[in-house]
Design an enzyme around this catalytic site. Structure first.
Site, PDB file in Angstrom:
ATOM      1  N   ARG A 191      -9.787   7.144   4.693  1.00 16.97           N
ATOM      2  CA  ARG A 191      -9.189   6.261   4.185  1.00 16.97           C
ATOM      3  C   ARG A 191      -9.034   6.406   2.744  1.00 16.97           C
ATOM      4  O   ARG A 191      -8.104   6.339   2.104  1.00 16.97           O
ATOM      5  CB  ARG A 191     -10.106   5.115   4.122  1.00 16.97           C
ATOM      6  CG  ARG A 191      -9.834   4.492   5.758  1.00 16.97           C
ATOM      7  CD  ARG A 191     -10.944   3.655   6.130  1.00 16.97           C
ATOM      8  NE  ARG A 191     -10.785   2.260   5.233  1.00 16.97           N
ATOM      9  CZ  ARG A 191     -11.644   1.385   4.962  1.00 16.97           C
ATOM     10  NH1 ARG A 191     -13.196   1.766   5.366  1.00 16.97           N
ATOM     11  NH2 ARG A 191     -11.732   0.223   4.074  1.00 16.97           N
TER      12      ARG A 191
ATOM     13  N   ARG B 122       1.018  -1.176   0.123  1.00 14.71           N
ATOM     14  CA  ARG B 122      -0.014  -0.039   0.067  1.00 14.71           C
ATOM     15  C   ARG B 122       0.809   1.091  -0.172  1.00 14.71           C
ATOM     16  O   ARG B 122       0.111   2.282  -0.019  1.00 14.71           O
ATOM     17  CB  ARG B 122      -0.755  -0.118   1.337  1.00 14.71           C
ATOM     18  CG  ARG B 122      -2.323  -0.352   0.969  1.00 14.71           C
ATOM     19  CD  ARG B 122      -2.781  -0.366   2.478  1.00 14.71           C
ATOM     20  NE  ARG B 122      -4.384   0.014   2.617  1.00 14.71           N
ATOM     21  CZ  ARG B 122      -5.090  -1.071   2.698  1.00 14.71           C
ATOM     22  NH1 ARG B 122      -4.814  -2.545   2.639  1.00 14.71           N
ATOM     23  NH2 ARG B 122      -6.632  -0.899   2.788  1.00 14.71           N
TER      24      ARG B 122
HETATM   25  P1  AMP Z   1      -8.563  -3.408   4.351  1.00 16.40           P
HETATM   26  O1  AMP Z   1      -9.390  -4.274   4.911  1.00 16.40           O
HETATM   27  O2  AMP Z   1      -7.462  -3.623   3.058  1.00 16.40           O
HETATM   28  O3  AMP Z   1      -9.325  -2.140   4.003  1.00 16.40           O
HETATM   29  O4  AMP Z   1      -7.602  -3.085   5.596  1.00 16.40           O
HETATM   30  C1  AMP Z   1      -8.026  -2.503   6.607  1.00 16.40           C
HETATM   31  C2  AMP Z   1      -7.165  -1.564   7.494  1.00 16.40           C
HETATM   32  O5  AMP Z   1      -5.973  -2.490   7.871  1.00 16.40           O
HETATM   33  C3  AMP Z   1      -6.292  -0.229   6.882  1.00 16.40           C
HETATM   34  O6  AMP Z   1      -7.120   0.664   6.895  1.00 16.40           O
HETATM   35  C4  AMP Z   1      -5.278  -0.282   7.560  1.00 16.40           C
HETATM   36  O7  AMP Z   1      -5.428   0.163   8.840  1.00 16.40           O
HETATM   37  C5  AMP Z   1      -4.591  -1.939   7.784  1.00 16.40           C
HETATM   38  N1  AMP Z   1      -3.861  -2.448   6.726  1.00 16.40           N
HETATM   39  C6  AMP Z   1      -4.179  -3.244   5.906  1.00 16.40           C
HETATM   40  N2  AMP Z   1      -3.248  -3.474   4.839  1.00 16.40           N
HETATM   41  C7  AMP Z   1      -2.502  -2.713   5.302  1.00 16.40           C
HETATM   42  C8  AMP Z   1      -1.126  -2.478   4.456  1.00 16.40           C
HETATM   43  N3  AMP Z   1      -0.632  -2.940   3.459  1.00 16.40           N
HETATM   44  N4  AMP Z   1      -0.286  -1.273   5.229  1.00 16.40           N
HETATM   45  C9  AMP Z   1      -0.606  -0.544   6.160  1.00 16.40           C
HETATM   46  N5  AMP Z   1      -1.872  -0.847   7.018  1.00 16.40           N
HETATM   47  C10 AMP Z   1      -2.699  -2.000   6.423  1.00 16.40           C
END
Ligand code: AMP
Length: 217
Positions: free
Chosen positions: A171, A88
């Site tokens: 986000r 990310r």
């Molecule tokens: P997601 O389900 O992919 O939307 O991820 C939910 C949350 O997990 C994100 O808003 C971040 O806080 C954390 N997260 C997930 N993947 C990453 C990543 N590659 N780097 C940093 N934080 C992450």
């Protein structure tokens, strides 16, 4: 096939990752799911990640990279994987290249799910997630028979804390600031494949699989 899914929150990465991984018979590695499981189990990693997740911020790179390095070293990821939600940041992308180099391999393709902002806000504000299997539903576009129960596994549905309208806006900003540059990075590397991620779930899955097959992944 070794591939990465990128796209803004609400682009349908989790949903599509599930179908694509099944089609190619590779493990789906979703960093958000791994973090959420750790939060639920109150592990050290979960406790460290929670405050960032609740605020809609990224968990620090060192923590995330170490977690993915361990996961990619597992046996089931040896012959292929689909990463969903990682990398990310450009720093995470560089770390991924190094991790794969150490495993004597490279990425085949990076699939971008492109979707406009208004659509993302509509999708996320109505999203409901299953406590049991992690499947996502939508109060308007993809309703289960009973609004609080998952049709797939009977689990209880909830709204993720970070799907509140205010956190969704934040986000999206984090995506524009930190993750969008990554798309350009992979475009320069000749790895990027972009598809339109609007339409029905089935249509998008078909587009995604066709695009990955055309890319030789
Ligand atoms: P997601 O389900 O992919 O939307 O991820 C939910 C949350 O997990 C994100 O808003 C971040 O806080 C954390 N997260 C997930 N993947 C990453 C990543 N590659 N780097 C940093 N934080 C992450």
């Amino acid at each position: 096939m070794r591939t990465v899914l990128v796209g803004p929150p609400g682009a349908g990465k989790g949903t599509q990752a599930n179908f694509i991984a099944k089609h190619f018979r590779i493990p789906q590695i979703s960093t958000g799911d791994i973090f959420r499981a750790n939060v639920t189990q109150e592990t050290e990693l979960g406790i460290a990640a929670k405050k960032y997740m609740d605020a809609g911020d990224l968990v620090p790179d060192e923590v995330t990279i170490a977690m993915v390095r361990d996961r990619l070293a597992e046996k089931d990821a040896r012959n292929g994987f689909l990463l969903d939600g990682f990398p990310r940041t450009v720093r995470q992308a560089e770390a991924l290249t190094e991790i794969l180099e150490a495993l004597a391999t490279t990425l085949d393709a990076v699939l971008e799910l492109a979707v406009d902002h208004e659509e993302v806000v509509r999708r996320l504000s109505g999203r409901r997630t299953c406590h049991g299997c992690g499947r996502n539903w939508h109060v308007e576009f993809d309703k289960p028979a009973d609004k609080d129960v998952c049709d797939a596994c009977g689990g209880e549905l909830f709204r993720r804390d970070d799907d509140s309208p205010e956190t969704v806006r934040h986000r999206l900003k984090v995506y524009a600031d930190q993750t969008a540059p990554l798309v350009a990075h992979y475009e320069r590397a000749g790895l990027l494949v972009r598809i339109d991620a609007s339409g029905s779930v089935e249509e998008i899955t078909e587009r995604a699989i066709a695009a990955l097959e055309a890319a030789g992944a």
